[in-house]
Design an enzyme around this catalytic site. Structure first.
Site, short mmCIF file in Angstrom:
data_model
loop_
_atom_site.label_atom_id
_atom_site.label_comp_id
_atom_site.label_asym_id
_atom_site.label_seq_id
_atom_site.Cartn_x
_atom_site.Cartn_y
_atom_site.Cartn_z
N CYS A 32 0.75 -1.11 -0.08
CA CYS A 32 0.00 0.09 -0.05
C CYS A 32 0.97 1.33 0.18
O CYS A 32 2.27 1.02 -0.23
CB CYS A 32 -1.05 0.03 1.20
N ARG B 191 -3.30 -0.52 5.42
CA ARG B 191 -3.71 -1.72 4.63
C ARG B 191 -2.93 -2.90 4.53
O ARG B 191 -3.29 -4.12 4.81
CB ARG B 191 -4.15 -1.19 3.23
N ASP C 271 -8.16 3.60 1.58
CA ASP C 271 -7.11 4.01 2.46
C ASP C 271 -7.74 4.44 3.74
O ASP C 271 -8.29 5.32 3.75
CB ASP C 271 -6.23 4.99 1.84
#
EC number: 3.1.3.48
Length: 154
Positions: A8, A14, A120
């Site tokens: 990420c 994440r 996100d």
């Protein structure tokens, strides 16, 4: 042994969540030939532990994340499977290493969801929703890797 990396942006929300969930699912399924990592394509969080929202959701589900710190995806990384959280990170990965040898996917390619990108939670604060997206994808990803790499379960 095959190496899988979740990627990420900052490697604090994440991708460490996916790394921890994947490790737990592999343990639950008694699969030992897959090593799991996570990386970020941005360098501003290097060396930091997972975001408190990620820690909170993993603790809620009794998933360990001890010792995890943010690391940068680098051109020298040699993973067999690279799993990005969104298209922006796919693009960043290809920019960082235009000669990737490993297979590159977006995580939600392994889910039954209509979405293609994992949002996100650093910006949305929806850590529970991201947890559900990651969890819904991990077993299908494991199934794919086990078959593709000709691994044994159990």
């Amino acid at each position: 042994m095959v190496d899988v990396a979740f990627v990420c942006l900052g490697n604090i929300c994440r991708s460490p969540m996916a790394e921890a969930i994947m490790r737990q699912r592999l343990k639950d399924r008694n699969i030992h030939d897959i090593k799991v990592h996570s990386r970020g394509t941005g360098s501003w969080n290097l060396g930091e532990p997972p975001h408190e929202g990620t820690q909170k959701i993993l603790n809620k589900h009794n998933i360990p994340f001890d010792g995890m710190i943010s690391e940068l995806f680098e051109a020298t990384d040699d993973f067999d499977y690279i799993v990005a959280m969104d298209q922006s990170n796919v693009d960043n990965i290809k920019f960082i290493n235009p000669n990737l040898k490993g297979q590159l996917f977006k995580l939600l390619e392994f889910s039954n969801m209509e979405e293609s990108d994992v949002p996100d939670p650093y910006y949305t604060n929806n850590f529970e929703g991201v947890y559900d997206m990651v969890l819904s994808s991990c077993d299908n990803l494991i199934d794919y890797i086990v078959k593709d790499a000709n691994l044994k379960e159990g």
